[in-house]
Write a protein that holds these residues in place. Structure first.
Motif, PDB file in Angstrom:
ATOM      1  N   GLU A   8       0.856  -1.180   0.000  1.00 27.98           N
ATOM      2  CA  GLU A   8       0.000   0.000   0.000  1.00 27.98           C
ATOM      3  C   GLU A   8       0.893   1.232   0.000  1.00 27.98           C
ATOM      4  N   ALA A  10       3.769   1.800  -1.097  1.00 27.19           N
ATOM      5  CA  ALA A  10       5.110   1.518  -0.568  1.00 27.19           C
ATOM      6  C   ALA A  10       6.169   2.300  -1.335  1.00 27.19           C
ATOM      7  N   GLN A  64       3.045   0.629   3.374  1.00 27.69           N
ATOM      8  CA  GLN A  64       3.058  -0.632   4.127  1.00 27.69           C
ATOM      9  C   GLN A  64       3.057  -1.829   3.179  1.00 27.69           C
ATOM     10  N   ARG A  66       2.025  -5.898   3.471  1.00 24.31           N
ATOM     11  CA  ARG A  66       1.406  -6.880   4.367  1.00 24.31           C
ATOM     12  C   ARG A  66       1.386  -8.253   3.720  1.00 24.31           C
ATOM     13  N   ARG A  70      -0.742  -9.235   7.978  1.00 30.15           N
ATOM     14  CA  ARG A  70       0.201  -8.703   8.966  1.00 30.15           C
ATOM     15  C   ARG A  70       1.286  -7.878   8.272  1.00 30.15           C
ATOM     16  N   PRO A  71       1.668  -6.742   8.847  1.00 30.27           N
ATOM     17  CA  PRO A  71       2.733  -5.939   8.237  1.00 30.27           C
ATOM     18  C   PRO A  71       4.045  -6.729   8.160  1.00 30.27           C
ATOM     19  N   THR A  73       7.837  -6.966   8.422  1.00 32.25           N
ATOM     20  CA  THR A  73       8.920  -6.197   9.037  1.00 32.25           C
ATOM     21  C   THR A  73      10.266  -6.904   8.867  1.00 32.25           C
TER      22      THR A  73
END
Ligand code: ADP
Ligand code: MG
Length: 267
Positions: A8, A10, A64, A66, A70-71, A73
């Motif tokens: 999204e 990014a 973000q 995902r 879930r994001p 990381t």
């Protein structure tokens, strides 16, 4: 889950000579669970960067990414990468290269052999289990890498021009093998390539990236039945889609100088 892998807006940047240069800007995309998406675009448009960001190998500046809601990381067990340069362990034979993934996943030693046997059979390397990477052709090396990726048992396969280093004929064989495997497992695949034919043959949907800085500029669904008919690649539908995608890519004037603060264009 319908939107399994999502980006999204990014933005991904690299430090260069004391400045930060954006390689990918404001990219949004979403890949459904079990969908096969190809990411196509000229060299330098940020395909690898975006794929690495989805894999959690490079951080994003804003927006973000995902996976399964879930994001992202960092790297995670639900995502595995396959690289163009095979990245096998030279000091391990074929069996132990595939076993490596099982070791990472802490699969008990006693359970590993049948899993490796099954995967080697699937990629046509059952008779080469004790060969070392240096003894294999490029196509065989990439089959080991694919078997190893499957051994991780991740839901998402992130493939960065996996057949880019192979000759044309081996490439066709590997594409057919990948589809066969995918049709059996229906993993979610994000497949980077700059080969339009490869993208149309393999994918459910093709995202076209443009450069300077990289972004997704168009999207083409490939509405052909699965498994893909043998004559799909010479069908009117295939050629029509190829014509349209070429048109979209050629409309892009890669000779125009990049805007200030943007990444230089490389072709
Ligand atoms: P592609 O895979 O589409 O060829 P890349 O993602 O490799 O494109 O590169 C996109 C842009 O980011 C290019 O301008 C490239 O020079 C830059 N880039 C890629 N990796 C790095 C890095 N590690 N450090 C600095 N710049 C990078
Ligand atoms: Mg690349």
């Amino acid at each position: 889950m319908d939107r399994y892998v999502e980006a999204e807006r990014a933005t991904i940047a690299y430090p260069r000579k004391g400045r930060v240069v954006e390689a990918v800007r404001d990219v949004s995309l979403s890949v459904a669970n079990r969908e096969f998406v190809a990411l196509v675009g000229p060299s330098g448009c940020g395909k690898t960067t975006l794929l690495h960001a989805i894999g959690g190998l490079v951080p994003i500046q804003s927006g973000q990414i995902r996976c399964a809601g879930r994001p992202v990381t960092g790297p995670g067990p639900e995502r595995v990468m396959v690289f163009q340069e095979f990245s096998l362990l030279r000091w391990r034979d074929v069996r132990r290269n595939v076993e490596f993934a099982l070791e990472c996943n802490r699969v008990p030693a006693a359970q590993r052999k049948p899993i490796v046997d099954r995967l080697l059979k699937q990629v046509g390397l059952a008779n080469h289990a004790d060969a070392y990477p240096d003894q294999l052709s490029g196509g065989m090396k990439q089959r080991v890498a694919i078997a190893r990726a499957l051994a991780y048992d991740a839901e998402v396969l992130l493939m960065d021009e996996p057949f880019g280093a192979l000759d044309a004929q081996t490439r066709l064989v590997m594409q057919a093998l990948l589809l066969e495997i995918w049709e059996g497992s229906r993993k979610t695949v994000v497949f980077v390539t700059h080969d339009i034919d490869e993208a149309i043959y393999l994918a459910d949907r093709i995202l076209i990236m443009s450069t300077g800085p990289g972004t997704v500029k168009a999207e083409y669904p490939v509405k052909a039945p699965r498994p893909r008919p043998a004559d799909f690649v010479i069908s009117e539908q295939f050629l029509d889609l190829k014509r349209r995608i070429y048109g979209a890519i050629r409309a892009e004037d890669f000779r125009k100088p990049p805007q200030a603060g943007q990444a230089p264009v490389s072709v």
